[in-house]
Scaffold this motif. Structure first.
Motif, PDB file in Angstrom:
ATOM      1  N   CYS A   1       9.118   3.321   1.529  1.00 37.39           N
ATOM      2  CA  CYS A   1       8.705   4.559   0.856  1.00 37.39           C
ATOM      3  C   CYS A   1       9.637   5.712   1.209  1.00 37.39           C
ATOM      4  CB  CYS A   1       7.266   4.906   1.237  1.00 37.39           C
ATOM      5  SG  CYS A   1       6.022   3.745   0.616  1.00 37.39           S
ATOM      6  N   GLN A   2      10.053   5.776   2.461  1.00 34.99           N
ATOM      7  CA  GLN A   2      10.967   6.832   2.876  1.00 34.99           C
ATOM      8  C   GLN A   2      12.345   6.657   2.254  1.00 34.99           C
ATOM      9  OE1 GLN A   2      10.532   6.399   7.156  1.00 34.99           O
ATOM     10  NE2 GLN A   2       8.977   8.020   7.246  1.00 34.99           N
ATOM     11  N   ALA A   3      12.763   5.397   2.083  1.00 38.19           N
ATOM     12  CA  ALA A   3      14.050   5.145   1.432  1.00 38.19           C
ATOM     13  C   ALA A   3      14.023   5.591  -0.024  1.00 38.19           C
ATOM     14  CB  ALA A   3      14.404   3.665   1.538  1.00 38.19           C
ATOM     15  N   LEU A   4      12.898   5.349  -0.693  1.00 38.52           N
ATOM     16  CA  LEU A   4      12.751   5.830  -2.069  1.00 38.52           C
ATOM     17  C   LEU A   4      12.830   7.347  -2.113  1.00 38.52           C
ATOM     18  CD1 LEU A   4      12.117   5.569  -5.088  1.00 38.52           C
ATOM     19  CD2 LEU A   4       9.682   5.464  -4.487  1.00 38.52           C
ATOM     20  N   ALA A   5      12.171   8.006  -1.165  1.00 37.77           N
ATOM     21  CA  ALA A   5      12.204   9.465  -1.115  1.00 37.77           C
ATOM     22  C   ALA A   5      13.636   9.969  -0.954  1.00 37.77           C
ATOM     23  CB  ALA A   5      11.329   9.973   0.023  1.00 37.77           C
ATOM     24  N   ALA A   6      14.415   9.303  -0.106  1.00 40.66           N
ATOM     25  CA  ALA A   6      15.807   9.710   0.099  1.00 40.66           C
ATOM     26  C   ALA A   6      16.618   9.523  -1.187  1.00 40.66           C
ATOM     27  CB  ALA A   6      16.417   8.904   1.237  1.00 40.66           C
ATOM     28  N   TYR A   7      16.387   8.404  -1.871  1.00 36.38           N
ATOM     29  CA  TYR A   7      17.085   8.150  -3.142  1.00 36.38           C
ATOM     30  C   TYR A   7      16.743   9.220  -4.175  1.00 36.38           C
ATOM     31  CZ  TYR A   7      17.624   6.247  -7.827  1.00 36.38           C
ATOM     32  OH  TYR A   7      17.917   6.096  -9.160  1.00 36.38           O
ATOM     33  N   LEU A   8      15.455   9.527  -4.303  1.00 35.97           N
ATOM     34  CA  LEU A   8      15.033  10.517  -5.294  1.00 35.97           C
ATOM     35  C   LEU A   8      15.549  11.908  -4.950  1.00 35.97           C
ATOM     36  CD1 LEU A   8      11.342   9.299  -5.709  1.00 35.97           C
ATOM     37  CD2 LEU A   8      13.166   9.097  -7.413  1.00 35.97           C
ATOM     38  N   THR A   9      15.633  12.216  -3.669  1.00 38.65           N
ATOM     39  CA  THR A   9      16.166  13.515  -3.248  1.00 38.65           C
ATOM     40  C   THR A   9      17.613  13.658  -3.686  1.00 38.65           C
ATOM     41  OG1 THR A   9      14.674  13.621  -1.346  1.00 38.65           O
ATOM     42  CG2 THR A   9      16.649  14.999  -1.272  1.00 38.65           C
ATOM     43  N   ASP A  10      18.394  12.613  -3.460  1.00 37.55           N
ATOM     44  CA  ASP A  10      19.806  12.657  -3.840  1.00 37.55           C
ATOM     45  C   ASP A  10      19.984  12.652  -5.360  1.00 37.55           C
ATOM     46  OD1 ASP A  10      20.520  12.654  -1.175  1.00 37.55           O
ATOM     47  OD2 ASP A  10      20.898  10.496  -1.090  1.00 37.55           O
ATOM     48  N   ALA A  11      19.150  11.878  -6.042  1.00 40.38           N
ATOM     49  CA  ALA A  11      19.332  11.699  -7.484  1.00 40.38           C
ATOM     50  C   ALA A  11      18.784  12.855  -8.310  1.00 40.38           C
ATOM     51  CB  ALA A  11      18.681  10.386  -7.935  1.00 40.38           C
ATOM     52  N   TYR A  12      17.630  13.431  -7.885  1.00 41.34           N
ATOM     53  CA  TYR A  12      16.942  14.400  -8.746  1.00 41.34           C
ATOM     54  C   TYR A  12      16.523  15.688  -8.027  1.00 41.34           C
ATOM     55  CZ  TYR A  12      16.549  10.051 -11.380  1.00 41.34           C
ATOM     56  OH  TYR A  12      16.824   8.872 -12.010  1.00 41.34           O
ATOM     57  N   GLY A  13      16.219  15.603  -6.757  1.00 42.23           N
ATOM     58  CA  GLY A  13      15.832  16.797  -6.005  1.00 42.23           C
ATOM     59  C   GLY A  13      14.374  17.172  -6.118  1.00 42.23           C
ATOM     60  N   HIS A  14      13.643  16.504  -7.017  1.00 40.18           N
ATOM     61  CA  HIS A  14      12.210  16.778  -7.157  1.00 40.18           C
ATOM     62  C   HIS A  14      11.553  15.619  -7.894  1.00 40.18           C
ATOM     63  CE1 HIS A  14      13.561  17.950 -11.179  1.00 40.18           C
ATOM     64  NE2 HIS A  14      12.311  17.777 -11.573  1.00 40.18           N
ATOM     65  N   VAL A  15      10.235  15.553  -7.842  1.00 39.61           N
ATOM     66  CA  VAL A  15       9.451  14.571  -8.597  1.00 39.61           C
ATOM     67  C   VAL A  15       8.301  15.315  -9.259  1.00 39.61           C
ATOM     68  CG1 VAL A  15       7.866  12.607  -8.419  1.00 39.61           C
ATOM     69  CG2 VAL A  15      10.042  12.571  -7.177  1.00 39.61           C
ATOM     70  N   ASP A  16       8.150  15.131 -10.556  1.00 37.45           N
ATOM     71  CA  ASP A  16       7.095  15.826 -11.300  1.00 37.45           C
ATOM     72  C   ASP A  16       5.804  15.015 -11.406  1.00 37.45           C
ATOM     73  OD1 ASP A  16       8.737  18.152 -12.169  1.00 37.45           O
ATOM     74  OD2 ASP A  16       9.867  16.599 -13.226  1.00 37.45           O
ATOM     75  N   GLY A  17       5.923  13.703 -11.295  1.00 33.78           N
ATOM     76  CA  GLY A  17       4.729  12.875 -11.427  1.00 33.78           C
ATOM     77  C   GLY A  17       4.859  11.580 -10.653  1.00 33.78           C
ATOM     78  N   LEU A  18       3.753  11.125 -10.100  1.00 33.91           N
ATOM     79  CA  LEU A  18       3.701   9.854  -9.382  1.00 33.91           C
ATOM     80  C   LEU A  18       2.486   9.081  -9.858  1.00 33.91           C
ATOM     81  CD1 LEU A  18       4.356   7.799  -7.137  1.00 33.91           C
ATOM     82  CD2 LEU A  18       3.124   9.293  -5.542  1.00 33.91           C
ATOM     83  N   VAL A  19       2.711   7.843 -10.284  1.00 32.67           N
ATOM     84  CA  VAL A  19       1.630   6.972 -10.731  1.00 32.67           C
ATOM     85  C   VAL A  19       1.504   5.838  -9.725  1.00 32.67           C
ATOM     86  CG1 VAL A  19       0.698   5.573 -12.608  1.00 32.67           C
ATOM     87  CG2 VAL A  19       2.172   7.545 -13.122  1.00 32.67           C
ATOM     88  N   ASN A  20       0.454   5.879  -8.909  1.00 36.77           N
ATOM     89  CA  ASN A  20       0.229   4.856  -7.891  1.00 36.77           C
ATOM     90  C   ASN A  20      -0.499   3.675  -8.526  1.00 36.77           C
ATOM     91  OD1 ASN A  20       1.369   5.851  -5.410  1.00 36.77           O
ATOM     92  ND2 ASN A  20      -0.204   7.444  -5.451  1.00 36.77           N
ATOM     93  N   ASN A  21       0.300   2.803  -9.164  1.00 34.89           N
ATOM     94  CA  ASN A  21      -0.243   1.692  -9.933  1.00 34.89           C
ATOM     95  C   ASN A  21      -0.157   0.353  -9.199  1.00 34.89           C
ATOM     96  OD1 ASN A  21      -0.961   0.251 -12.587  1.00 34.89           O
ATOM     97  ND2 ASN A  21       1.066  -0.578 -12.140  1.00 34.89           N
ATOM     98  N   ALA A  22       0.787   0.205  -8.281  1.00 32.24           N
ATOM     99  CA  ALA A  22       0.995  -1.076  -7.608  1.00 32.24           C
ATOM    100  C   ALA A  22      -0.271  -1.533  -6.894  1.00 32.24           C
ATOM    101  CB  ALA A  22       2.141  -0.967  -6.602  1.00 32.24           C
ATOM    102  N   ALA A  23      -0.640  -2.793  -7.112  1.00 31.82           N
ATOM    103  CA  ALA A  23      -1.848  -3.323  -6.483  1.00 31.82           C
ATOM    104  C   ALA A  23      -1.837  -4.843  -6.553  1.00 31.82           C
ATOM    105  CB  ALA A  23      -3.106  -2.791  -7.167  1.00 31.82           C
ATOM    106  N   ILE A  24      -2.483  -5.460  -5.587  1.00 32.33           N
ATOM    107  CA  ILE A  24      -2.738  -6.898  -5.634  1.00 32.33           C
ATOM    108  C   ILE A  24      -4.039  -7.101  -6.382  1.00 32.33           C
ATOM    109  CG2 ILE A  24      -3.312  -8.932  -4.260  1.00 32.33           C
ATOM    110  CD1 ILE A  24      -1.538  -7.817  -2.050  1.00 32.33           C
ATOM    111  N   PHE A  25      -3.984  -7.880  -7.476  1.00 36.16           N
ATOM    112  CA  PHE A  25      -5.189  -8.156  -8.253  1.00 36.16           C
ATOM    113  C   PHE A  25      -5.121  -9.500  -8.963  1.00 36.16           C
ATOM    114  CE2 PHE A  25      -7.584  -7.687 -12.350  1.00 36.16           C
ATOM    115  CZ  PHE A  25      -8.843  -7.852 -11.793  1.00 36.16           C
ATOM    116  N   SER A  26      -4.090  -9.681  -9.791  1.00 34.51           N
ATOM    117  CA  SER A  26      -4.050 -10.857 -10.657  1.00 34.51           C
ATOM    118  C   SER A  26      -3.933 -12.161  -9.877  1.00 34.51           C
ATOM    119  CB  SER A  26      -2.894 -10.743 -11.656  1.00 34.51           C
ATOM    120  OG  SER A  26      -1.657 -10.669 -10.987  1.00 34.51           O
ATOM    121  N   THR A  27      -3.413 -12.100  -8.647  1.00 33.49           N
ATOM    122  CA  THR A  27      -3.225 -13.325  -7.856  1.00 33.49           C
ATOM    123  C   THR A  27      -4.387 -13.610  -6.912  1.00 33.49           C
ATOM    124  OG1 THR A  27      -2.002 -12.069  -6.169  1.00 33.49           O
ATOM    125  CG2 THR A  27      -0.711 -13.110  -7.926  1.00 33.49           C
ATOM    126  N   ILE A  28      -5.430 -12.788  -6.949  1.00 29.13           N
ATOM    127  CA  ILE A  28      -6.576 -12.996  -6.056  1.00 29.13           C
ATOM    128  C   ILE A  28      -7.322 -14.271  -6.451  1.00 29.13           C
ATOM    129  CG2 ILE A  28      -8.826 -12.086  -5.351  1.00 29.13           C
ATOM    130  CD1 ILE A  28      -7.708  -9.277  -5.783  1.00 29.13           C
TER     131      ILE A  28
END
Length: 250
Positions: A68-95
């Protein structure tokens, strides 16, 4: 289009509902970062998306703080800000559905690490970038399985109940920074992803319990997500919106 030129991160976006979210966002003109453990899948999905916006693939394990911190570093270098975050990742279909007393410690811990710890870690890591936006919106993806008390995967239901509660507290704590946090809570939604969690008989029973007697698909969720991420919901935070075809909660 209020989402034009906004920077939006969607986790779990390589396939299924996450890919549908990303597709609609690109169509609305946003720059979308498709963050998923399946880097190749995310790249394939990103390359397939057409529209005025852009799609970028990034390998992310939401259960790992360093990732997660590596993503933050990438986004900081690439864009400098984030306007929206969709927390969609989840374990479900393989349960594998089973009585809760048969769920192993390993199954419980891995699911909680992704479904519940993941959103907490990612919002924490991206907080400076969200603060740098003029109108940041976080959308946590919950589940109406919480209200239904669905049997067979208690750990999933418990994790999404935690996500619902997390939204309320995050909204309170981040309000002073102008960051909105809401939950989009889907009912039964059917995608191309194979699922072991719902039998054909259960599917028909759930559709019969809905006011709208048809199966829900990913595109039935995207309009609500666009609203929650866009400026039209600028005074909406700490809320849970169910999108379930009028499913009766029993």
């Amino acid at each position: 289009m209020t989402l034009a030129q906004k920077i939006i991160v969607v986790t779990g976006a390589a396939q299924g509902i996450g890919a549908a979210y990303a597709r609609r966002l690109v169509e609305e003109g946003a720059t979308v970062v498709l963050a998923d453990r399946d880097r190749e899948g995310a790249e394939a999905t990103a390359s397939s998306l057409g529209g005025p916006g852009k799609a970028v693939a990034y390998r992310l394990d939401v259960a790992e703080r360093a990732s997660c911190q590596a993503l933050a570093a990438y986004l900081t270098d690439a864009y400098g800000h984030v306007d929206g975050l969709v927390n969609n990742a989840a374990i479900f279909s393989t349960i594998t559905m089973k009585p809760f007393w048969e769920i192993t410690d390993e199954e419980w811990d891995r699911l909680m690490a992704v479904n519940l710890r993941g959103p907490w870690l990612l919002v924490s890591a991206l907080l400076p970038l969200l603060c740098a936006s003029a109108s940041a919106s976080v959308v946590n993806i919950g589940s109406d399985a919480v209200r239904l008390g669905r049997t067979g995967y208690l750990h999933y239901v418990a994790s999404k109940g935690g996500v619902h509660g997390m939204t309320y507290s995050m909204a309170r704590e981040l309000g002073e920074y102008g960051i909105r946090v809401n939950t989009l809570s889907p009912g039964p939604v059917y995608t191309e992803v194979a699922r072991e969690t719902v039998t054909p008989a259960q599917r028909e029973a759930m559709i019969a319990a809905q006011a709208l007697r048809r199966p829900g698909g990913p595109d039935d969720l995207t309009g609500t997500l666009m609203f929650l991420l866009g400026d039209g919901s600028a005074y909406l935070t700490g809320q849970t919106i169910s999108v379930n075809g009028g499913l009766v909660h029993r």
